[in-house]
Scaffold this motif. Structure first.
Motif, PDB file in Angstrom:
ATOM      1  N   PRO A 121       0.767  -1.172  -0.012  1.00  0.00           N
ATOM      2  CA  PRO A 121      -0.131  -0.039   0.057  1.00  0.00           C
ATOM      3  C   PRO A 121       0.992   1.392   0.052  1.00  0.00           C
ATOM      4  N   VAL A 122       1.903   1.228   0.504  1.00  0.00           N
ATOM      5  CA  VAL A 122       2.773   2.596   0.607  1.00  0.00           C
ATOM      6  C   VAL A 122       3.395   2.751  -0.604  1.00  0.00           C
ATOM      7  N   ASP A 165      -2.560   4.073 -14.487  1.00  0.00           N
ATOM      8  CA  ASP A 165      -3.799   3.861 -15.587  1.00  0.00           C
ATOM      9  C   ASP A 165      -4.952   3.186 -14.653  1.00  0.00           C
ATOM     10  N   ILE A 166      -4.598   2.560 -13.678  1.00  0.00           N
ATOM     11  CA  ILE A 166      -5.698   1.748 -12.893  1.00  0.00           C
ATOM     12  C   ILE A 166      -6.298   2.963 -12.133  1.00  0.00           C
ATOM     13  N   PHE A 167      -5.520   4.127 -11.602  1.00  0.00           N
ATOM     14  CA  PHE A 167      -6.318   5.042 -10.698  1.00  0.00           C
ATOM     15  C   PHE A 167      -7.084   5.954 -11.647  1.00  0.00           C
ATOM     16  N   GLN A 189      -8.128   0.813  -5.311  1.00  0.00           N
ATOM     17  CA  GLN A 189      -9.555   1.387  -5.351  1.00  0.00           C
ATOM     18  C   GLN A 189      -9.468   1.947  -3.722  1.00  0.00           C
ATOM     19  N   GLN A 190      -8.837   0.853  -2.766  1.00  0.00           N
ATOM     20  CA  GLN A 190      -8.866   1.381  -1.199  1.00  0.00           C
ATOM     21  C   GLN A 190      -7.765   2.327  -1.179  1.00  0.00           C
ATOM     22  N   VAL A 191      -6.709   2.588  -1.619  1.00  0.00           N
ATOM     23  CA  VAL A 191      -5.885   3.523  -1.444  1.00  0.00           C
ATOM     24  C   VAL A 191      -6.589   4.854  -2.204  1.00  0.00           C
TER      25      VAL A 191
END
Length: 216
Positions: A121-122, A165-167, A189-191
């Motif tokens: 996650p970081v 690209d996902i973001f 998505q969670q981030v």
């Protein structure tokens, strides 16, 4: 889930050993050594850094006694720390922390993702911060900022570009509706949900702190 951790006086030895590691002094909040000790003790880096500042000020008689006993003798301190870890069962976390309230959020952020252990996650947080500094057309592997971040994270520029690209799929201003199938979709998505609505300057400041982990 945030919980309270019981501080034990023995922890001062572990913290003092880290404090005395060169360069001597209070370590950056997210330096790799600080994070490692945080994960070991299940105590957030902010709490450990606050305690380390107490060492710097020799704030209490207890700290002064520990300082006078160990600061000039690294071998003695190393022996005491090794004995502490052996006696307290640091290798058996389930037993050692039985009945102790722990904080899980920061730990999960630094662990590899179950969906793709190349990332944590970081790492996604740093990529998200870069997202807000680029335009969609520059979110490609050829962009120098993408390449620089990839080097810092020890991953490929194409991987960073893929995360960018996902973001884009979560950005309401772009309105991208193409379907993408990847195990990284949910972690991204969670981030996004946690940090995308943060003030840009606040996210950037947090990202700068996190960069120290990868630089150290």
């Amino acid at each position: 889930m945030s919980k309270n951790v019981v501080w034990q006086d023995d922890y001062w030895l572990l913290l003092l050993q880290l404090y005395l590691r060169k360069p001597v002094g209070v370590k950056p909040l997210y330096s790799r050594d600080m994070v490692s000790l945080s994960l070991e003790l299940h105590i957030a880096p902010q709490a450990l850094q606050s305690r380390m500042q107490q060492i710097a000020r020799l704030e209490t008689p207890r700290i002064e006694r520990i300082w006078n006993t160990y600061s000039g003798n690294s071998r003695r301190l190393a022996r005491a720390v090794a004995l502490l870890r052996e006696m307290k069962g640091f290798g058996a976390a389930d037993n050692f922390y039985d009945g102790v309230e722990i904080q899980e959020t920061f730990e999960k952020d630094f662990r590899p993702l179950a969906e793709d252990d190349r990332f944590s996650p970081v790492m996604l947080i740093l990529i998200l911060n870069l997202y807000f500094q680029l335009t969609p057309i520059t979110m490609v592997s050829e962009t120098p900022e993408v390449q620089e971040l990839a080097r810092l994270l020890k991953t490929k520029a194409t991987d960073v570009a893929f995360i960018l690209d996902i973001f884009q799929r979560f950005d309401p201003y772009l309105k991208r509706e193409e379907v993408i199938v990847t195990p990284l979709l949910l972690p991204c998505q969670q981030v996004w949900q946690r940090f995308a609505h943060m003030e840009p300057n606040t996210l950037d400041a947090y990202a700068k702190e996190l960069r120290v982990f990868f630089e150290s």
